[in-house]
Design a protein around this motif. Sequence first.
Motif, PDB file in Angstrom:
ATOM      1  N   VAL A 421     -10.057 101.778  99.814  1.00 35.82           N
ATOM      2  CA  VAL A 421      -9.027 102.473 100.598  1.00 35.82           C
ATOM      3  C   VAL A 421      -7.893 102.890  99.665  1.00 35.82           C
ATOM      4  CG1 VAL A 421      -7.325 102.260 102.445  1.00 35.82           C
ATOM      5  CG2 VAL A 421      -9.613 101.288 102.746  1.00 35.82           C
ATOM      6  N   GLU A 422      -7.461 101.971  98.796  1.00 35.27           N
ATOM      7  CA  GLU A 422      -6.388 102.283  97.838  1.00 35.27           C
ATOM      8  C   GLU A 422      -6.852 103.339  96.840  1.00 35.27           C
ATOM      9  OE1 GLU A 422      -4.368  97.801  97.727  1.00 35.27           O
ATOM     10  OE2 GLU A 422      -5.988  98.331  96.343  1.00 35.27           O
ATOM     11  N   TRP A 423      -8.112 103.239  96.424  1.00 29.62           N
ATOM     12  CA  TRP A 423      -8.643 104.201  95.451  1.00 29.62           C
ATOM     13  C   TRP A 423      -8.625 105.613  96.025  1.00 29.62           C
ATOM     14  CZ3 TRP A 423     -12.609 107.752  95.087  1.00 29.62           C
ATOM     15  CH2 TRP A 423     -12.944 108.188  93.801  1.00 29.62           C
ATOM     16  N   GLN A 426      -5.218 107.634  96.446  1.00 29.83           N
ATOM     17  CA  GLN A 426      -4.666 108.366  95.295  1.00 29.83           C
ATOM     18  C   GLN A 426      -4.890 109.871  95.398  1.00 29.83           C
ATOM     19  OE1 GLN A 426      -5.552 105.976  91.355  1.00 29.83           O
ATOM     20  NE2 GLN A 426      -7.366 105.920  92.659  1.00 29.83           N
ATOM     21  N   TYR A 427      -5.950 110.256  96.118  1.00 30.10           N
ATOM     22  CA  TYR A 427      -6.346 111.667  96.150  1.00 30.10           C
ATOM     23  C   TYR A 427      -6.030 112.337  97.488  1.00 30.10           C
ATOM     24  CZ  TYR A 427      -8.757 109.704  92.173  1.00 30.10           C
ATOM     25  OH  TYR A 427      -9.031 109.041  91.005  1.00 30.10           O
ATOM     26  N   ALA A 428      -5.327 111.613  98.358  1.00 31.56           N
ATOM     27  CA  ALA A 428      -4.934 112.192  99.645  1.00 31.56           C
ATOM     28  C   ALA A 428      -3.858 113.241  99.417  1.00 31.56           C
ATOM     29  CB  ALA A 428      -4.442 111.099 100.583  1.00 31.56           C
ATOM     30  N   GLU A 435      -2.980 108.014 105.790  1.00 27.95           N
ATOM     31  CA  GLU A 435      -3.018 106.923 106.762  1.00 27.95           C
ATOM     32  C   GLU A 435      -4.286 106.095 106.580  1.00 27.95           C
ATOM     33  OE1 GLU A 435      -0.670 106.078 108.923  1.00 27.95           O
ATOM     34  OE2 GLU A 435       0.637 107.713 108.224  1.00 27.95           O
ATOM     35  N   ALA A 436      -4.131 104.760 106.644  1.00 27.09           N
ATOM     36  CA  ALA A 436      -5.267 103.860 106.434  1.00 27.09           C
ATOM     37  C   ALA A 436      -6.424 104.114 107.401  1.00 27.09           C
ATOM     38  CB  ALA A 436      -4.813 102.403 106.514  1.00 27.09           C
ATOM     39  N   PRO A 437      -6.176 104.332 108.719  1.00 22.72           N
ATOM     40  CA  PRO A 437      -7.303 104.584 109.632  1.00 22.72           C
ATOM     41  C   PRO A 437      -8.109 105.820 109.237  1.00 22.72           C
ATOM     42  CG  PRO A 437      -5.336 104.023 110.885  1.00 22.72           C
ATOM     43  CD  PRO A 437      -4.899 104.210 109.465  1.00 22.72           C
ATOM     44  N   TYR A 438      -7.393 106.870 108.770  1.00 19.91           N
ATOM     45  CA  TYR A 438      -8.091 108.084 108.341  1.00 19.91           C
ATOM     46  C   TYR A 438      -8.967 107.787 107.126  1.00 19.91           C
ATOM     47  CZ  TYR A 438      -8.999 112.768 106.562  1.00 19.91           C
ATOM     48  OH  TYR A 438      -9.623 113.904 106.111  1.00 19.91           O
ATOM     49  N   LEU A 439      -8.395 107.083 106.142  1.00 23.92           N
ATOM     50  CA  LEU A 439      -9.134 106.762 104.919  1.00 23.92           C
ATOM     51  C   LEU A 439     -10.340 105.883 105.225  1.00 23.92           C
ATOM     52  CD1 LEU A 439      -6.083 106.062 102.577  1.00 23.92           C
ATOM     53  CD2 LEU A 439      -7.635 108.019 102.439  1.00 23.92           C
ATOM     54  N   ARG A 440     -10.156 104.896 106.131  1.00 26.10           N
ATOM     55  CA  ARG A 440     -11.268 104.024 106.500  1.00 26.10           C
ATOM     56  C   ARG A 440     -12.371 104.816 107.207  1.00 26.10           C
ATOM     57  NH1 ARG A 440     -11.883  98.748 106.989  1.00 26.10           N
ATOM     58  NH2 ARG A 440     -10.367  97.303 106.106  1.00 26.10           N
ATOM     59  N   LEU A 454     -13.100  97.590 101.564  1.00 26.84           N
ATOM     60  CA  LEU A 454     -12.091  96.790 100.866  1.00 26.84           C
ATOM     61  C   LEU A 454     -12.627  96.187  99.567  1.00 26.84           C
ATOM     62  CD1 LEU A 454     -10.498  94.947 103.926  1.00 26.84           C
ATOM     63  CD2 LEU A 454      -9.664  96.987 102.731  1.00 26.84           C
ATOM     64  N   LYS A 455     -13.860  96.545  99.196  1.00 25.28           N
ATOM     65  CA  LYS A 455     -14.404  96.009  97.950  1.00 25.28           C
ATOM     66  C   LYS A 455     -13.718  96.667  96.764  1.00 25.28           C
ATOM     67  CE  LYS A 455     -18.740  96.919  97.137  1.00 25.28           C
ATOM     68  NZ  LYS A 455     -20.188  97.176  97.406  1.00 25.28           N
ATOM     69  N   SER A 456     -13.686  95.972  95.644  1.00 26.71           N
ATOM     70  CA  SER A 456     -13.013  96.482  94.455  1.00 26.71           C
ATOM     71  C   SER A 456     -13.794  97.644  93.848  1.00 26.71           C
ATOM     72  CB  SER A 456     -12.864  95.366  93.425  1.00 26.71           C
ATOM     73  OG  SER A 456     -12.414  95.882  92.182  1.00 26.71           O
ATOM     74  N   SER A 457     -13.057  98.654  93.410  1.00 29.30           N
ATOM     75  CA  SER A 457     -13.701  99.810  92.776  1.00 29.30           C
ATOM     76  C   SER A 457     -14.341  99.429  91.442  1.00 29.30           C
ATOM     77  CB  SER A 457     -12.681 100.933  92.562  1.00 29.30           C
ATOM     78  OG  SER A 457     -11.592 100.480  91.766  1.00 29.30           O
ATOM     79  N   LYS A 458     -13.990  98.248  90.924  1.00 29.98           N
ATOM     80  CA  LYS A 458     -14.554  97.804  89.640  1.00 29.98           C
ATOM     81  C   LYS A 458     -15.993  97.323  89.759  1.00 29.98           C
ATOM     82  CE  LYS A 458     -10.859  96.438  86.482  1.00 29.98           C
ATOM     83  NZ  LYS A 458     -10.271  95.304  85.738  1.00 29.98           N
ATOM     84  N   VAL A 459     -16.410  96.930  90.960  1.00 28.68           N
ATOM     85  CA  VAL A 459     -17.731  96.309  91.117  1.00 28.68           C
ATOM     86  C   VAL A 459     -18.751  97.249  91.758  1.00 28.68           C
ATOM     87  CG1 VAL A 459     -16.702  94.018  91.276  1.00 28.68           C
ATOM     88  CG2 VAL A 459     -17.159  95.282  93.384  1.00 28.68           C
TER      89      VAL A 459
END
Length: 563
Positions: A421-423, A426-428, A435-440, A454-459
Amino acid sequence: MFVNKDLESSIFAHQLINGMLTVTNLSVQFGKRILFDHVNIGFFPGNCYGIIGANGSGKSTLLKVLSGKQEPTSGQVHLEKGKRLSVLEQNHNAYNDYPVLETVMRGNQRLFSLKQEIDAIYSKTDFSDSDSQRVGVLQLEFEDLDGWNAESGAATLLSHLNVPESIHHQKMELVDPKVKVRILLAQALFGNPDVLIMDEPTNDLDYQTIQWLNEFLNNFENTAIVVSHDRFFLDAVCTHISDIDYGKITHYSGNYTFWYESSQLALKQKVQQNKKLEEKKKELQEFIRRFSANVAKSKQATARKKMVENLKFEEIKPSSRKYPGIIFKKNREVGDQILNIENLSASIDGQMVFQNLNLNLEKRDKILIYSKDQRAVSTFFEIITNNIQADSGSIEWGLTTSQAYIPYDHDAFFDGDLNLVEWLHQYAVTEEEREAPYLRGFLGKMLFSGDEALKSSKVLSGGEKVRCMLSRMMMKNANVLLLDQPTNHLDLESITALNNSLKNFDGNIIFSTTDHTFAQTLANRVIELSPNGCLDRHTDFDDFLNDPNLKELRNRLYQLELS
């Protein structure tokens, strides 16, 4: 048409007598996770089975179980005594200590062992009568296995796979990794195995080599079992699709396209609860009749056609697979000036990768960038996105254009420790998108639902990273899409969804791919990059490859490269 777990043991006994590879009551479980549950199935000679299934369904695990490299939780795999099974080696360093030609011949271990023993006996200084008798016995078996032609047969295979004769006696550890793949493929094909098992055999092969492999498998009279994400390859070689779904394995007659279209039809009919059974039956029968008339040309076409015609409509089931929701929209129409390139040339470490490229991008162009050297393709994309400088030439984007780009190597986008969601945040661009609901919701369409978002973009896996990059691209609403090998790492479902979405996109696309179906169904223009010049044709990919005049031009460029 397919074998279920209730198949009577007498049928399995009949299969064993006829040399089939059979699986009885097979179960594979990792902890609480069940991959296969009491699977009973047989693989018949003369058929090529394409194993398909969603990511994590157990395709590669099945191949390991069939080849004896992994034990099932329960059940058994049986190959008739005296039959030989060959597997495409996935460990590319397994034969580093051996010469290339010997590596290929080791594909038939019994034949190679005989050769070693015969050579060892003949090299003895105290050759005895018993040695002479032993050699006679060995040579009879060696001859039965066509041992006297083994070395020339191995060399011929390597030649067909474009492995130069100059490296046939070179050690494998010194061979370029991409050439190694071809050598190990030759090893798997060597000696006419009774059962041939291959996991992603087309990886790192060029289109011409894949075409040769297609023809080889179409003429292969024994049993072939393959896992591949290449739809063109599955359509060209498969007599059956073996679908892993709901913990079971089901054989369907026909190739991948037939399976896909029939499963989509079955899914549509499942939704139409009120539609009369007779109407559904008529629709399915018409579908089967239409498909039977268009079975791919091959030596097995007649057999495939008969199998498809005999298919019972009750046996076509909707798949449980989920396809990502990929939809590209553009923020505005492009004007008359989109992209103009003049005399563009580029080199890497002093070596020219392409030169003298001229391009005027026209409305609705969907251009495939093609080259024998992936470095040339990626360099081209990096130049037109202003990430690196060309050696010479000019690039001018039209004022009305907006570009979205997925590079060949996109790992740098996932260096930070952000959840998805955080990743994506950045591009919104708009407040709604932030908004979090839109991203989800957006991530859910790309199959990242619930805690997955909610998983890490690193994995992330390779395929998950590509789906994230596609999400980023969709949020840009660009009118020019730039994609360098977007099908890499994607599963069949994601490739199909992306392919369909890009076909429906009415903006401009410049892309590269090793997926033949993706290239053929999307491109209306092909540009080939070469150190000795570039070819630009308004045509589809098949015509570009097969047009005799273009072949001559392309061969000329290749000869210049060799000189």
